[in-house]
Design a protein around this motif. Sequence first.
Motif, mmCIF file in Angstrom:
data_model
loop_
_atom_site.group_PDB
_atom_site.id
_atom_site.type_symbol
_atom_site.label_atom_id
_atom_site.label_comp_id
_atom_site.label_asym_id
_atom_site.label_seq_id
_atom_site.Cartn_x
_atom_site.Cartn_y
_atom_site.Cartn_z
ATOM 1 N N GLY A 7 8.951 45.860 -29.514
ATOM 2 C CA GLY A 7 7.599 46.219 -29.098
ATOM 3 C C GLY A 7 6.905 45.107 -28.339
ATOM 4 N N GLY A 8 7.674 44.298 -27.628
ATOM 5 C CA GLY A 8 7.125 43.125 -26.964
ATOM 6 C C GLY A 8 6.232 43.409 -25.779
ATOM 7 N N THR A 9 6.190 44.664 -25.326
ATOM 8 C CA THR A 9 5.317 45.016 -24.197
ATOM 9 C C THR A 9 4.139 45.882 -24.632
ATOM 10 N N HIS A 54 9.155 42.277 -35.740
ATOM 11 C CA HIS A 54 9.213 43.734 -35.555
ATOM 12 C C HIS A 54 7.805 44.294 -35.377
ATOM 13 N N LEU A 55 7.448 44.557 -34.103
ATOM 14 C CA LEU A 55 6.122 45.058 -33.766
ATOM 15 C C LEU A 55 6.150 46.496 -33.272
ATOM 16 N N ASP A 63 10.092 54.382 -40.227
ATOM 17 C CA ASP A 63 10.957 53.980 -41.336
ATOM 18 C C ASP A 63 12.424 53.994 -40.914
ATOM 19 N N VAL A 64 12.814 55.007 -40.145
ATOM 20 C CA VAL A 64 14.194 55.081 -39.647
ATOM 21 C C VAL A 64 14.475 53.922 -38.700
ATOM 22 N N ALA A 65 13.544 53.661 -37.783
ATOM 23 C CA ALA A 65 13.716 52.579 -36.815
ATOM 24 C C ALA A 65 13.838 51.229 -37.515
ATOM 25 N N THR A 66 13.023 51.020 -38.531
ATOM 26 C CA THR A 66 13.052 49.743 -39.244
ATOM 27 C C THR A 66 14.361 49.568 -39.993
ATOM 28 N N ARG A 67 14.833 50.614 -40.654
ATOM 29 C CA ARG A 67 16.114 50.510 -41.358
ATOM 30 C C ARG A 67 17.257 50.271 -40.374
ATOM 31 N N TYR A 81 7.190 41.344 -40.102
ATOM 32 C CA TYR A 81 6.820 42.746 -39.902
ATOM 33 C C TYR A 81 5.301 42.907 -39.918
ATOM 34 N N ILE A 82 4.780 43.677 -38.962
ATOM 35 C CA ILE A 82 3.353 43.988 -38.916
ATOM 36 C C ILE A 82 3.125 45.363 -39.537
ATOM 37 N N SER A 83 2.258 45.415 -40.533
ATOM 38 C CA SER A 83 1.953 46.669 -41.208
ATOM 39 C C SER A 83 0.443 46.922 -41.112
#
Length: 233
Positions: A7-9, A54-55, A63-67, A81-83
Motif C-alpha cells: 500500500g505504498g502509494t 503492511h498498509l 484478513d485473506v490478504a494479510t494471511r 501493521y496499521i489497524s
Amino acid sequence: MKILVTGGTGTLGRHVVPRLREAGADVVVLSRHGDIACDLLGDVPPIEADVVVHLAGGQKGDDVATRNLLAACRGVRHFVYISVIGADAVPLAWLRTKHACEEAVEASGIPFTILRAAQFHDLTLTMVRGLAKLPVVPVPGMRLQPVDARDVAARIAGLALGQPAGRVPDLAGPADFELRELVRDYLTVAGKRRLTVPVRLPGQAGKAYRGGRNLTLDGDRGTRTWEEFLADR
C-alpha cells in the motif's frame, strides 16, 4: 535495512515511503503497480526483507490478504501493521476483519508491532462530503477523533525503524468532534447551506458508537488539526 511496504502509494503509504527513504532505508513497494507487482488476494511471491510494513487495505478481504502476506514472509524480523481504533469493540464487518488481521499477525511467530489509528482526515472528508450532497443532511449521533495521515505516517516510520513493540498506544487526532461539528465545518468551508437532521444509528454498532467504543481515551494524539486539513483542501 530493507523494508517492504504494501500500500505504498495509498493515502498513508505515500507519506510513509519517503520518510523511510529519507532515513536511509532500502524501500520496496508491493502493490498492483509497485516495485513488486502483486495482488495480495492472489499468489504472493516470497517476501525477503528485514521489515514488512503492511498498509494495504480495502473494504473486503483484508484478513485473506494479510494471511497471504504473512505466509510469504522469509526471514522477516519485524512486521508492522496499521489497524483501526475499535477493531475489537465495534461490531461492523470491516472492523471485525481488521481485528482478524491483528490476530493473524500476533499468531504468525514474526516479531510485530501493531498501531491502531483513528479515522484519517481524508476519509472523514469523504464521509461528510457524501452526506452533504443530500438536500437534507442526516447526521448520526457519534463522536470521531480524526487524525492526519502525515501524523500517522511519522509514527509508522518510527516504529518500522525501531524494534518490534507488540501493540503500541493508539493514535488519534488532537481533538474530539461530534459528527455534526465536522459536517458543519465542511459546509462552512465549502460555502454550502444545508438543513441537518440528527438520526440514530440502529443495532449493536449504533450502541457501540454512542458509547464511544470507536474512541481512544488514553492513546497518543497527532498535531495537525481537522481545521488545518480543511483549510488546505
